[in-house]
Scaffold this active site. Structure first.
Site, short mmCIF file in Angstrom:
data_model
loop_
_atom_site.label_atom_id
_atom_site.label_comp_id
_atom_site.label_asym_id
_atom_site.label_seq_id
_atom_site.Cartn_x
_atom_site.Cartn_y
_atom_site.Cartn_z
N GLU A 67 6.86 6.44 -8.80
CA GLU A 67 5.44 6.05 -8.78
C GLU A 67 4.66 6.94 -7.82
O GLU A 67 3.55 7.38 -8.12
CB GLU A 67 5.29 4.59 -8.32
CG GLU A 67 5.78 3.55 -9.29
CD GLU A 67 5.49 2.14 -8.80
OE1 GLU A 67 4.34 1.84 -8.43
OE2 GLU A 67 6.43 1.31 -8.78
N GLY A 73 0.78 -1.24 0.00
CA GLY A 73 0.00 0.00 0.00
C GLY A 73 0.80 1.28 0.00
O GLY A 73 0.30 2.32 0.43
N VAL A 121 9.81 5.53 -5.90
CA VAL A 121 9.79 6.96 -5.56
C VAL A 121 9.05 7.73 -6.66
O VAL A 121 8.23 8.62 -6.39
CB VAL A 121 11.24 7.50 -5.41
CG1 VAL A 121 11.25 9.02 -5.29
CG2 VAL A 121 11.94 6.85 -4.23
N ARG A 134 -14.36 -15.09 -11.20
CA ARG A 134 -13.73 -13.76 -11.32
C ARG A 134 -14.80 -12.66 -11.42
O ARG A 134 -14.70 -11.61 -10.79
CB ARG A 134 -12.83 -13.76 -12.56
CG ARG A 134 -12.07 -12.48 -12.77
CD ARG A 134 -11.19 -12.59 -14.00
NE ARG A 134 -10.13 -13.56 -13.81
CZ ARG A 134 -8.99 -13.30 -13.16
NH1 ARG A 134 -8.78 -12.11 -12.65
NH2 ARG A 134 -8.07 -14.21 -13.02
N HIS A 152 1.93 1.29 -13.10
CA HIS A 152 2.76 0.13 -13.47
C HIS A 152 4.23 0.55 -13.50
O HIS A 152 4.56 1.60 -14.07
CB HIS A 152 2.33 -0.42 -14.83
CG HIS A 152 3.10 -1.64 -15.22
ND1 HIS A 152 2.82 -2.89 -14.69
CD2 HIS A 152 4.17 -1.81 -16.04
CE1 HIS A 152 3.67 -3.77 -15.19
NE2 HIS A 152 4.51 -3.14 -16.01
N GLU A 178 -9.59 -4.29 -20.36
CA GLU A 178 -9.49 -5.73 -20.06
C GLU A 178 -8.11 -6.29 -20.37
O GLU A 178 -7.74 -7.33 -19.85
CB GLU A 178 -10.55 -6.49 -20.85
CG GLU A 178 -11.88 -6.50 -20.15
CD GLU A 178 -12.84 -7.42 -20.85
OE1 GLU A 178 -12.70 -8.65 -20.68
OE2 GLU A 178 -13.71 -6.91 -21.57
N ASN A 236 -4.49 2.57 -13.25
CA ASN A 236 -3.49 1.67 -12.67
C ASN A 236 -2.11 2.31 -12.78
O ASN A 236 -1.84 3.07 -13.72
CB ASN A 236 -3.49 0.33 -13.41
CG ASN A 236 -2.52 -0.67 -12.81
OD1 ASN A 236 -2.42 -0.80 -11.59
ND2 ASN A 236 -1.77 -1.37 -13.65
C1 GRF Z 1 4.04 -1.06 -7.27
O1 GRF Z 1 5.34 -1.16 -7.79
C2 GRF Z 1 3.02 -1.00 -8.38
O2 GRF Z 1 3.45 -0.29 -9.50
C3 GRF Z 1 2.89 -2.46 -8.73
O3 GRF Z 1 2.92 -3.13 -7.50
C4 GRF Z 1 3.65 -2.35 -6.54
C5 GRF Z 1 2.72 -2.10 -5.39
O4 GRF Z 1 3.36 -1.46 -4.32
N1 GRF Z 1 1.70 -2.68 -9.52
P1 GRF Z 1 2.50 -0.78 -3.15
O5 GRF Z 1 1.55 -1.86 -2.64
O6 GRF Z 1 1.77 0.39 -3.73
O7 GRF Z 1 3.51 -0.42 -2.14
#
Ligand code: GRF
Length: 206
Positions: free
Chosen positions: A175, A13, A173, A66, A110, A143, A108
């Protein structure tokens, strides 16, 4: 756009924390109103509760399919009038029940410059391939795994001395900066989609 955020997590998180911090220090005019994990042991659930945010688990192992799990998550989000859904380390593919309930409203983050290195361990993939630059992508979710229109990307150089751990830490960092910026962009509106492209500015008239 409704500025009530629902954040979906599966683990630690830290991106969730970055979003909460941004909403609380004035960088992001929005509220995280609910955090949902598919795993009961996700540390991010406690982090949310400590921040005074409602946090619940919708365990995917208890859902018959799902789609049933997606529907259950969608119900919880809708019950709280969420306007934008942010996946933050959510280790599940999201399907039609959720995507149709939140059209163009699921994001999302990534840890690579998509379309390079989709899926798990993007940082390890980048290092093994030998790229000199990687980074972060925030995209609208479709999807297709890690395949939706790109809202924003940030570069991170790969250093000769990098290990997967050091590269992962430097990307993380970035992200934490990029995700709130992308949410702000999306909430500001005035963008449209042309083919695969997320384009700022009004939709040109036909
Ligand atoms: C992050 O690197 C995100 O980009 C990837 O999973 C990781 C999750 O980290 N999808 P956190 O749970 O937000 O610390």
């Amino acid at each position: 756009m409704n500025r009530r955020l629902g954040v979906l997590i599966s683990g630690r998180g830290s991106n969730l924390q970055a979003l909460i911090d941004a909403t609380r220090d004035g960088r992001l005019d929005a509220d995280v109103v609910v955090v949902i994990s598919n795993r009961p042991e996700a540390a991010g659930l406690d982090l949310a509760r400590r921040a005074g945010i409602e946090a619940l688990c919708v365990d995917h192992r208890l859902a018959p399919s799902r789609s049933d799990h997606d529907r259950a998550v969608t119900r919880e989000l809708r019950a709280r009038d969420v306007g934008l859904v942010c996946l933050a380390g959510y280790m599940r593919l999201v399907g039609p029940p959720l995507l149709e309930a939140f059209p163009r409203s699921v994001l999302n983050v990534h840890p690579s410059l998509l379309p390079a290195f989709p899926g798990v361990d993007a940082q390890g993939q980048a290092l093994a391939y030998g790229v000199k630059v990687t980074g972060v992508t925030v995209h609208l979710v479709t999807e297709e795994l890690d395949g939706g229109p790109i809202v924003l990307q940030r570069m991170v150089p790969v250093l000769d001395e990098d290990t997967v751990e050091t590269l992962r830490a430097r990307i993380l960092v970035e992200e934490h900066r990029a995700y709130p910026d992308a949410v702000r962009l999306v909430l500001a509106g005035g963008w449209h989609i042309v083919g695969r492209r997320f384009v700022r500015g009004p939709q040109p008239s036909a």
